[in-house]
Motif scaffolding. Structure first.
Motif, PDB file in Angstrom:
ATOM      1  N   LEU A 153      11.103 -39.046  -1.013  1.00 31.83           N
ATOM      2  CA  LEU A 153      11.493 -38.726  -2.383  1.00 31.83           C
ATOM      3  C   LEU A 153      12.303 -37.438  -2.384  1.00 31.83           C
ATOM      4  O   LEU A 153      11.738 -36.361  -2.158  1.00 31.83           O
ATOM      5  N   PRO A 154      13.616 -37.517  -2.616  1.00 33.81           N
ATOM      6  CA  PRO A 154      14.411 -36.296  -2.643  1.00 33.81           C
ATOM      7  C   PRO A 154      14.037 -35.447  -3.860  1.00 33.81           C
ATOM      8  O   PRO A 154      13.903 -35.976  -4.962  1.00 33.81           O
ATOM      9  N   LYS A 155      13.866 -34.181  -3.632  1.00 30.08           N
ATOM     10  CA  LYS A 155      13.487 -33.292  -4.729  1.00 30.08           C
ATOM     11  C   LYS A 155      14.645 -33.123  -5.704  1.00 30.08           C
ATOM     12  O   LYS A 155      15.814 -33.174  -5.304  1.00 30.08           O
ATOM     13  N   ALA A 156      14.318 -32.922  -6.934  1.00 30.08           N
ATOM     14  CA  ALA A 156      15.350 -32.653  -7.936  1.00 30.08           C
ATOM     15  C   ALA A 156      16.002 -31.314  -7.614  1.00 30.08           C
ATOM     16  O   ALA A 156      15.368 -30.430  -7.025  1.00 30.08           O
ATOM     17  N   GLU A 157      17.262 -31.190  -7.973  1.00 32.09           N
ATOM     18  CA  GLU A 157      18.012 -29.982  -7.627  1.00 32.09           C
ATOM     19  C   GLU A 157      17.281 -28.706  -8.038  1.00 32.09           C
ATOM     20  O   GLU A 157      17.227 -27.741  -7.291  1.00 32.09           O
ATOM     21  N   GLU A 158      16.687 -28.727  -9.235  1.00 28.91           N
ATOM     22  CA  GLU A 158      16.049 -27.508  -9.733  1.00 28.91           C
ATOM     23  C   GLU A 158      14.749 -27.191  -8.990  1.00 28.91           C
ATOM     24  O   GLU A 158      14.243 -26.083  -9.072  1.00 28.91           O
ATOM     25  N   ALA A 159      14.224 -28.179  -8.243  1.00 25.83           N
ATOM     26  CA  ALA A 159      12.964 -27.945  -7.538  1.00 25.83           C
ATOM     27  C   ALA A 159      13.180 -27.498  -6.093  1.00 25.83           C
ATOM     28  O   ALA A 159      12.247 -27.101  -5.420  1.00 25.83           O
ATOM     29  N   LYS A 160      14.418 -27.582  -5.619  1.00 26.22           N
ATOM     30  CA  LYS A 160      14.682 -27.181  -4.240  1.00 26.22           C
ATOM     31  C   LYS A 160      14.671 -25.663  -4.113  1.00 26.22           C
ATOM     32  O   LYS A 160      15.143 -24.966  -5.002  1.00 26.22           O
ATOM     33  N   PRO A 161      14.137 -25.188  -3.002  1.00 26.88           N
ATOM     34  CA  PRO A 161      14.144 -23.737  -2.821  1.00 26.88           C
ATOM     35  C   PRO A 161      15.579 -23.246  -2.630  1.00 26.88           C
ATOM     36  O   PRO A 161      16.400 -23.924  -2.015  1.00 26.88           O
ATOM     37  N   ARG A 162      15.874 -22.142  -3.203  1.00 25.69           N
ATOM     38  CA  ARG A 162      17.244 -21.631  -3.122  1.00 25.69           C
ATOM     39  C   ARG A 162      17.226 -20.222  -2.550  1.00 25.69           C
ATOM     40  O   ARG A 162      16.403 -19.397  -2.932  1.00 25.69           O
ATOM     41  N   GLN A 163      18.105 -19.978  -1.643  1.00 28.69           N
ATOM     42  CA  GLN A 163      18.230 -18.636  -1.078  1.00 28.69           C
ATOM     43  C   GLN A 163      19.107 -17.808  -2.016  1.00 28.69           C
ATOM     44  O   GLN A 163      20.182 -18.248  -2.405  1.00 28.69           O
ATOM     45  N   ILE A 164      18.620 -16.664  -2.345  1.00 27.21           N
ATOM     46  CA  ILE A 164      19.423 -15.801  -3.212  1.00 27.21           C
ATOM     47  C   ILE A 164      19.865 -14.600  -2.414  1.00 27.21           C
ATOM     48  O   ILE A 164      19.045 -13.885  -1.815  1.00 27.21           O
ATOM     49  N   LYS A 165      21.142 -14.470  -2.374  1.00 28.49           N
ATOM     50  CA  LYS A 165      21.710 -13.399  -1.566  1.00 28.49           C
ATOM     51  C   LYS A 165      21.627 -12.079  -2.321  1.00 28.49           C
ATOM     52  O   LYS A 165      21.912 -12.015  -3.521  1.00 28.49           O
ATOM     53  N   VAL A 166      21.191 -11.072  -1.630  1.00 26.65           N
ATOM     54  CA  VAL A 166      21.115  -9.758  -2.265  1.00 26.65           C
ATOM     55  C   VAL A 166      22.382  -8.995  -1.900  1.00 26.65           C
ATOM     56  O   VAL A 166      22.694  -8.801  -0.731  1.00 26.65           O
TER      57      VAL A 166
END
Lengths: 152, 133
Positions: A136-149
């Motif tokens: 089951l592919p996760k919904a885009e909003e549920a995927k972990p996202r790397q936030i660049k500092v």
């Protein structure tokens, strides 16, 4: 339909806050048990499931021996995944004399609610050697996202 | 069509006499054994075992069914729920009937092994006519 828990309504001063906290802690305790010691939870409904996730997908695996792929029904409704079907491998002839009868036959149905939102239209399932794997592919909003500092 | 609901069966772990050298789990597969006039049929439930992983042996009246799994546990996934653990299968039976070893048939489909052990000719029931005088 969204169900709002009584305790989640902000304008109420929640008299159950302590119980809620206790429940959450117990949940966390069971969760950690699963992860740390590799402990097995006792399944209650056929089929037994293994659920795991990585960054992109949730994987649901089930042991369903004796049921061909085309006879397994999988459906999604909101966040709930349902697996159902029927097993008819038992020969069950009257003329047969049974020495041992341990295989179960009949209908099965199991529903699980998934921890995150998934893209219901992109769910795939394969059944190999009696093991069903649902990806089951996760919904885009549920995927972990790397936030660049950014450096100031 | 049956309307019976299936019940969950916990996989039984095999108690081995010796200590295994490999860290591998073995389970006792659930079986159905039934007999017809011609043969003994064995159905064994071995989810996760491919066709090539099955070994069937009949030696001195002992039937050994063994299944090895080829699928390795996936890497890099976080476990959320674990209700079963993959593992091999091993079970032995003593077979009383005289089995025709040459004609044993084995079939593997959807994780269920079907074995047909034909009996040798003399073991077939023979009806003896009683004649009147």
């Amino acid at each position: 339909m969204a169900i709002v828990r009584f305790g989640d309504q902000k304008f109420f001063r929640n008299p159950w806050a302590d119980f809620e906290r206790m429940r959450r802690e117990l949940d966390a305790l069971f969760q950690s048990g699963v992860q740390d010691f590799g402990g097995r939870m006792a399944p209650t409904v056929f089929p037994a499931l293994n659920i795991s996730e990585d960054a992109a997908n949730i994987y649901v695996r089930a042991e369903i021996p004796g049921v061909p792929a085309e006879r397994i029904e999988i459906s999604m409704e909101g966040d709930t995944l349902a697996i159902g079907g029927e097993r008819t491998t038992c020969a069950g002839g009257e003329k047969l004399s049974y020495h041992r009868r341990e295989l179960e036959c009949g209908r099965f149905n199991r529903a699980v609610s998934l921890p995150t939102r998934v893209q219901a239209d992109k769910v795939t399932a394969t059944a190999v050697d009696g093991i069903l794997t649902i990806t089951l592919p996760k919904a885009e909003e549920a995927k972990p996202r790397q936030i660049k500092v950014n450096a100031g | 069509m049956t309307e019976k609901e299936m019940q969950i069966q916990q996989k039984k772990e095999l108690q081995q006499a010796g200590e295994p050298t490999k860290q591998e789990k073995f389970y006792v597969p659930a079986v159905d054994i039934f007999e017809t006039a011609e043969a003994v049929h064995v159905l064994a439930e071995m989810p996760g075992v491919a066709k090539d992983g099955v070994q069937v042996q009949l030696e001195e009246g002992t039937l050994t069914i063994r299944g090895d799994i080829a699928q390795r546990p996936p890497e890099g996934e976080t476990v959320l729920l674990r209700e079963f653990e993959p593992g091999g299968y091993l079970r032995k039976f003593s077979v009383a009937e005289t089995i025709d070893q040459e004609r044993i048939e084995a079939k593997m489909a959807d994780g269920v092994l079907t074995l047909v052990l034909p009996k040798v000719e003399p073991a077939k029931p023979r009806r003896i006519e009683v004649k009147g005088l």
